[in-house]
Design a protein around this motif. Structure first.
Motif, PDB file in Angstrom:
ATOM      1  N   ARG A 125       0.706  -1.508   0.405  1.00  0.00           N
ATOM      2  CA  ARG A 125      -0.059   0.055   0.051  1.00  0.00           C
ATOM      3  C   ARG A 125       1.329   1.587  -0.216  1.00  0.00           C
ATOM      4  NH1 ARG A 125      -3.121  -1.749   3.953  1.00  0.00           N
ATOM      5  NH2 ARG A 125      -4.032  -2.585   2.174  1.00  0.00           N
ATOM      6  N   HIS A 152     -17.720  -5.511  12.188  1.00  0.00           N
ATOM      7  CA  HIS A 152     -18.169  -6.713  11.764  1.00  0.00           C
ATOM      8  C   HIS A 152     -17.586  -7.378   9.813  1.00  0.00           C
ATOM      9  CE1 HIS A 152     -21.288  -4.027  10.675  1.00  0.00           C
ATOM     10  NE2 HIS A 152     -21.725  -4.820   9.859  1.00  0.00           N
ATOM     11  N   SER A 153     -17.528  -8.367  10.265  1.00  0.00           N
ATOM     12  CA  SER A 153     -17.296  -8.873   8.767  1.00  0.00           C
ATOM     13  C   SER A 153     -18.606  -9.639   7.854  1.00  0.00           C
ATOM     14  CB  SER A 153     -16.882 -10.049   9.001  1.00  0.00           C
ATOM     15  OG  SER A 153     -16.141 -10.717   8.108  1.00  0.00           O
ATOM     16  N   SER A 154     -18.444  -9.682   6.430  1.00  0.00           N
ATOM     17  CA  SER A 154     -19.083 -10.366   5.843  1.00  0.00           C
ATOM     18  C   SER A 154     -19.112 -11.865   5.869  1.00  0.00           C
ATOM     19  CB  SER A 154     -19.694  -9.930   4.366  1.00  0.00           C
ATOM     20  OG  SER A 154     -17.480 -10.327   3.949  1.00  0.00           O
ATOM     21  N   LEU A 191     -16.087 -20.758  -3.074  1.00  0.00           N
ATOM     22  CA  LEU A 191     -17.018 -20.686  -2.922  1.00  0.00           C
ATOM     23  C   LEU A 191     -17.989 -21.915  -2.985  1.00  0.00           C
ATOM     24  CD1 LEU A 191     -15.954 -18.218  -5.947  1.00  0.00           C
ATOM     25  CD2 LEU A 191     -16.522 -17.542  -3.027  1.00  0.00           C
ATOM     26  N   VAL A 217     -13.912  -3.025   4.400  1.00  0.00           N
ATOM     27  CA  VAL A 217     -12.599  -2.625   3.754  1.00  0.00           C
ATOM     28  C   VAL A 217     -12.362  -4.521   3.196  1.00  0.00           C
ATOM     29  CG1 VAL A 217     -10.217  -3.078   4.748  1.00  0.00           C
ATOM     30  CG2 VAL A 217     -11.755  -0.831   4.978  1.00  0.00           C
ATOM     31  N   HIS A 229     -10.771  -7.698   3.219  1.00  0.00           N
ATOM     32  CA  HIS A 229      -9.468  -8.380   3.753  1.00  0.00           C
ATOM     33  C   HIS A 229      -9.150  -9.689   3.618  1.00  0.00           C
ATOM     34  CE1 HIS A 229      -9.028  -5.572   7.581  1.00  0.00           C
ATOM     35  NE2 HIS A 229     -11.027  -5.292   7.442  1.00  0.00           N
ATOM     36  N   LYS A 247     -11.029 -13.445   1.151  1.00  0.00           N
ATOM     37  CA  LYS A 247     -12.216 -13.911   0.452  1.00  0.00           C
ATOM     38  C   LYS A 247     -13.355 -14.032   1.052  1.00  0.00           C
ATOM     39  CE  LYS A 247     -12.297 -18.526  -0.363  1.00  0.00           C
ATOM     40  NZ  LYS A 247     -12.200 -19.950  -1.217  1.00  0.00           N
ATOM     41  N   GLU A 248     -14.237 -13.597   0.703  1.00  0.00           N
ATOM     42  CA  GLU A 248     -15.475 -13.712   1.290  1.00  0.00           C
ATOM     43  C   GLU A 248     -15.842 -12.496   2.749  1.00  0.00           C
ATOM     44  OE1 GLU A 248     -18.187 -17.218   0.530  1.00  0.00           O
ATOM     45  OE2 GLU A 248     -16.029 -17.676   1.029  1.00  0.00           O
ATOM     46  N   ASP A 249     -14.614 -11.836   2.580  1.00  0.00           N
ATOM     47  CA  ASP A 249     -14.439 -10.999   3.951  1.00  0.00           C
ATOM     48  C   ASP A 249     -14.197  -9.384   3.935  1.00  0.00           C
ATOM     49  OD1 ASP A 249     -13.545 -10.671   6.732  1.00  0.00           O
ATOM     50  OD2 ASP A 249     -11.434 -11.442   7.178  1.00  0.00           O
ATOM     51  N   ILE A 250     -15.519  -9.048   3.613  1.00  0.00           N
ATOM     52  CA  ILE A 250     -15.421  -7.297   3.476  1.00  0.00           C
ATOM     53  C   ILE A 250     -15.853  -6.760   4.769  1.00  0.00           C
ATOM     54  CG2 ILE A 250     -16.525  -5.937   2.506  1.00  0.00           C
ATOM     55  CD1 ILE A 250     -15.208  -7.493   0.788  1.00  0.00           C
ATOM     56  N   ARG A 251     -15.303  -5.871   5.197  1.00  0.00           N
ATOM     57  CA  ARG A 251     -15.789  -5.687   6.732  1.00  0.00           C
ATOM     58  C   ARG A 251     -16.263  -3.898   6.798  1.00  0.00           C
ATOM     59  NH1 ARG A 251     -10.615  -8.290   9.981  1.00  0.00           N
ATOM     60  NH2 ARG A 251     -10.787 -10.290   9.305  1.00  0.00           N
ATOM     61  N   PHE A 308     -14.919  -9.465  -4.167  1.00  0.00           N
ATOM     62  CA  PHE A 308     -15.460 -10.647  -2.995  1.00  0.00           C
ATOM     63  C   PHE A 308     -14.753 -11.362  -3.237  1.00  0.00           C
ATOM     64  CE2 PHE A 308     -19.105 -11.900  -0.730  1.00  0.00           C
ATOM     65  CZ  PHE A 308     -19.401 -11.401   0.512  1.00  0.00           C
ATOM     66  N   HIS A 309     -14.929 -12.890  -4.071  1.00  0.00           N
ATOM     67  CA  HIS A 309     -14.552 -14.333  -4.156  1.00  0.00           C
ATOM     68  C   HIS A 309     -13.237 -14.559  -4.551  1.00  0.00           C
ATOM     69  CE1 HIS A 309     -19.319 -14.275  -6.366  1.00  0.00           C
ATOM     70  NE2 HIS A 309     -18.466 -14.525  -5.119  1.00  0.00           N
ATOM     71  N   PRO A 364      -5.263  -7.357   2.372  1.00  0.00           N
ATOM     72  CA  PRO A 364      -6.129  -7.030   3.305  1.00  0.00           C
ATOM     73  C   PRO A 364      -5.883  -5.851   3.324  1.00  0.00           C
ATOM     74  CG  PRO A 364      -5.048  -9.120   3.204  1.00  0.00           C
ATOM     75  CD  PRO A 364      -3.772  -8.456   2.408  1.00  0.00           C
ATOM     76  N   ASP A 412      -7.243  -3.011   1.598  1.00  0.00           N
ATOM     77  CA  ASP A 412      -7.254  -2.246   0.782  1.00  0.00           C
ATOM     78  C   ASP A 412      -9.121  -1.770   1.150  1.00  0.00           C
ATOM     79  OD1 ASP A 412      -4.825  -2.509   0.131  1.00  0.00           O
ATOM     80  OD2 ASP A 412      -5.835  -4.122  -1.796  1.00  0.00           O
ATOM     81  N   PRO A 463     -21.163  -5.380   4.786  1.00  0.00           N
ATOM     82  CA  PRO A 463     -21.261  -6.481   4.675  1.00  0.00           C
ATOM     83  C   PRO A 463     -22.102  -7.731   4.807  1.00  0.00           C
ATOM     84  CG  PRO A 463     -19.634  -5.020   6.172  1.00  0.00           C
ATOM     85  CD  PRO A 463     -21.086  -4.045   6.070  1.00  0.00           C
ATOM     86  N   LYS A 499     -23.280  -9.714   0.604  1.00  0.00           N
ATOM     87  CA  LYS A 499     -23.730 -11.618   1.275  1.00  0.00           C
ATOM     88  C   LYS A 499     -25.077 -11.881  -0.139  1.00  0.00           C
ATOM     89  CE  LYS A 499     -21.643 -14.722   3.603  1.00  0.00           C
ATOM     90  NZ  LYS A 499     -21.516 -16.021   2.751  1.00  0.00           N
ATOM     91  N   GLU A 533     -24.526 -11.398  -3.306  1.00  0.00           N
ATOM     92  CA  GLU A 533     -23.757 -12.811  -4.121  1.00  0.00           C
ATOM     93  C   GLU A 533     -25.060 -13.493  -4.302  1.00  0.00           C
ATOM     94  OE1 GLU A 533     -21.612 -15.025  -0.830  1.00  0.00           O
ATOM     95  OE2 GLU A 533     -20.624 -15.283  -2.254  1.00  0.00           O
TER      96      GLU A 533
END
Lengths: 197, 392
Positions: free
Chosen positions: A13, A25-27, A86, B5, B7, B9-13, B45-46, B54, B56, B372, B376, B379
């Protein structure tokens, strides 16, 4: 190798860019994490079955069945990879099927093995993991389902004046730029046609 | 500030991050008023797009109000201006920008050396995307720094138009438009469009606006097909009928003149299309980057001498492309990231005069904090989700 090293060094970065101060919190849901944990477990078990089949056969008292254990190991590796991908539902589903196969294989062994105690422990562990796999599989299916009936967007044309009025409407003020043209234009000489015989 | 942000695969916070600062005289900073999740954000995301880190900040569809300007903007922007941010960053001075190929800007990719190693030559910088395209922080945030802000902006005139009507000038509207323009549509053309996601919905409307005789849209989700029909398309549900047979029928046995791939690297996987299963298996084992079923189908069904337009995102290597068919049928292939600002005057005029209202595509309008969860929902195509707008 130099290319890889150069690229790796470039992925950093820039100093002025915002940095994470506090994570939120996360997806990623609890079920996603459980599926991943089971996926890694599958990979570990699969590797053990492939590379330590003799030791496992000895522990269960089923010498001579190393080939079968290695085959099951390859199955575990496949299930692990899918559970980490996935398509985790498919991965965990294949684990549930694998659990059933494991139990169906171990039950007859319980009669014939000279190490019945170890086989009993193995059966209990498989039964416990099968229950966990089944729970995660069922919950994942529910979490990811498209349960609601699809909405009807027939009233969303995006053209306030209607589709018919919109057809060709952009051409009043727009002409395809020359660098995007594929077809000969009216003001250009037409492509000559073969004369009729 | 708050931001979405990446972080992993499948981990957006929904994280707290430090605020952006002016780094260059040509920078500006906006307070984001609206942003959106794009279909190509799902590729991040995938984790199908390489060179993400992580931490970004993601997002490349944003608009807002200018709150800070650099000293080198020469009056092109001032505090309080309302702007839409094009997802492609461009300098306006290099050879490609002079040719209006803004997405190929030769100066805006600050990781150009890295991308050149992978691509041969670099392309322009993009917001909220891979480090191959500069690794610029994205717009799913409360504030956004805009490099080359004298060029990389669409200043909104004094207007009553809402954010929802203007936001998609940042990406999906010009992307759908460019996809149709690349087809050089003629009045008697049959245009086939694969996918009925947000870009495809815009491509359908663009093909209609450009006067196509018939537009045929292909998907399997009823809600998306209904929206496509509303926009003037004839639809094919590929889970219920043969795409090849229906397209043959709709084009009087000649094949569509123009084909547009609005799906890209993650085509639907289904056992009834065995090549998609094979692609998914190879993708899982890292033997193939993308699932190019649509490319294969387009090459097969397109009328000889026709055009394939590809706005759908592809990331790397694809297998089993029938290049012999492509070559023998003499097809023209046009693709590329969108030269957003090139199309702005036309599209803004069409919005202002009420010919098109792009807000039709929005199905979810929620606070940024729900980002977040909305990744989902988008997707999994739950709750008939087609387009998500986020409010910081």
């Amino acid at each position: 190798m130099t290319l890889v090293t150069d690229m790796t060094q470039s992925i950093a970065r820039e100093p002025g860019d915002p940095e994470v101060v506090e994570t939120g919190h996360s997806s990623l849901t609890g079920l996603d994490k459980a599926a991943r944990a089971l996926g890694w477990f599958s990979l570990g078990l699969g590797l053990a079955e492939v590379f330590a089949a003799g030791k496992i056969a000895d522990t269960l008292g089923v010498e001579g069945k190393e080939g079968l254990i290695r085959t099951y190991g390859v199955r575990e590796l496949g299930a692990g990879m899918m559970s980490l991908s996935l398509n985790k539902e498919t991965g965990i589903g294949s684990r549930v099927a694998g659990d059933a196969l494991d139990m169906a294989t171990l039950l007859p062994v319980l009669m014939s093995s000279r190490k019945k105690g170890n086989v009993l422990i193995a059966l209990a562990v498989v039964a416990g993991i099968a229950a966990l796999d089944t729970y995660v599989f069922t919950a994942l299916k529910k979490e990811n389902a498209r349960s609601e009936p699809p909405r009807d967007f027939s009233d969303r044309s995006g053209f306030p004046g209607g589709v018919q009025a919109a057809r060709g409407a952009a051409l009043k003020n727009f002409e395809t730029p020359r660098d995007f043209q594929v077809t000969t234009r009216e003001d250009q000489p037409p492509v000559p046609r073969l004369p009729a015989i | 500030m708050k931001a979405l942000v990446w972080h992993g695969k499948e981990d957006i916070r929904y994280d707290t991050v430090s605020d952006p600062e002016i780094e260059d005289p040509r920078d500006a900073i906006i307070k984001v008023t609206s942003c959106a999740i794009c279909g190509s954000d799902l590729h991040l995301f995938h984790n199908f797009i390489p060179a993400m880190l992580p931490g970004d900040i993601i997002g490349h569809e944003a608009m807002g109000e200018v709150v800070e300007t650099g000293s080198g903007l020469n009056g092109s922007l001032k505090k309080g201006d309302r702007i839409v941010v094009p997802f492609t960053i461009w300098c306006g001075e290099c050879d490609q920008c002079q040719r209006q190929n803004y997405s190929l800007c030769q100066r805006s990719n600050r990781k150009a050396d890295m991308q050149a190693k992978a691509f041969g030559y670099p392309t322009g910088g993009l917001f909220g995307y891979t480090h191959l395209t500069g690794g610029y922080p994205g717009g799913q945030a409360e504030y956004l720094r805009i490099p080359f802000a004298d060029r990389t902006q669409i200043k909104v005139p004094e207007t009553d138009l809402t954010d929802e009507q203007l936001l998609f000038l940042s990406d999906i509207l010009p992307t759908g438009w460019q996809a149709a323009v690349q087809c050089d549509i003629q009045p008697d053309d049959v245009v086939a469009i694969w996918g009925c996601g947000p870009v495809a919905q815009m491509a359908i409307r663009s093909a209609i606006l450009l006067g196509a005789k018939k537009v045929v849209a292909i998907d399997c989700l009823p809600e998306r097909l209904s929206m496509a029909r509303a926009g003037g398309a004839i639809t094919i549900n590929f889970m219920e009928e043969s795409v090849v047979e229906r397209l043959d029928e709709e084009s009087d046995g000649k094949g569509p003149d123009k084909c547009i791939d609005c799906v890209g690297m993650e085509s639907h996987v289904t056992p009834s299309l065995p090549d998609t299963v094979m692609d998914r298996a190879k993708q899982m084992m890292m033997m193939e980057n993308d699932r190019p079923h649509i490319l294969r189908e387009m090459i097969y069904v397109c009328r000889p001498g026709g055009v394939l337009s590809i706005p759908g995102v592809y990331g790397g290597l694809v297998d089993k492309i029938p290049f012999g068919v492509l070559m023998n049928k003499g097809l023209t292939v046009r693709t590329g990231q969108t030269h957003v600002n090139r199309w702005t005057p036309t599209l803004l005029r069409l919005i202002e005069d009420g010919t098109i209202d792009p807000s039709f595509v929005i199905t979810h309008n929620v606070p940024l904090s729900e980002g977040p969860e909305m990744y989902k929902t988008f997707e999994k195509k739950q709750d008939s989700c087609i387009k998500v707008v986020l409010k910081p």
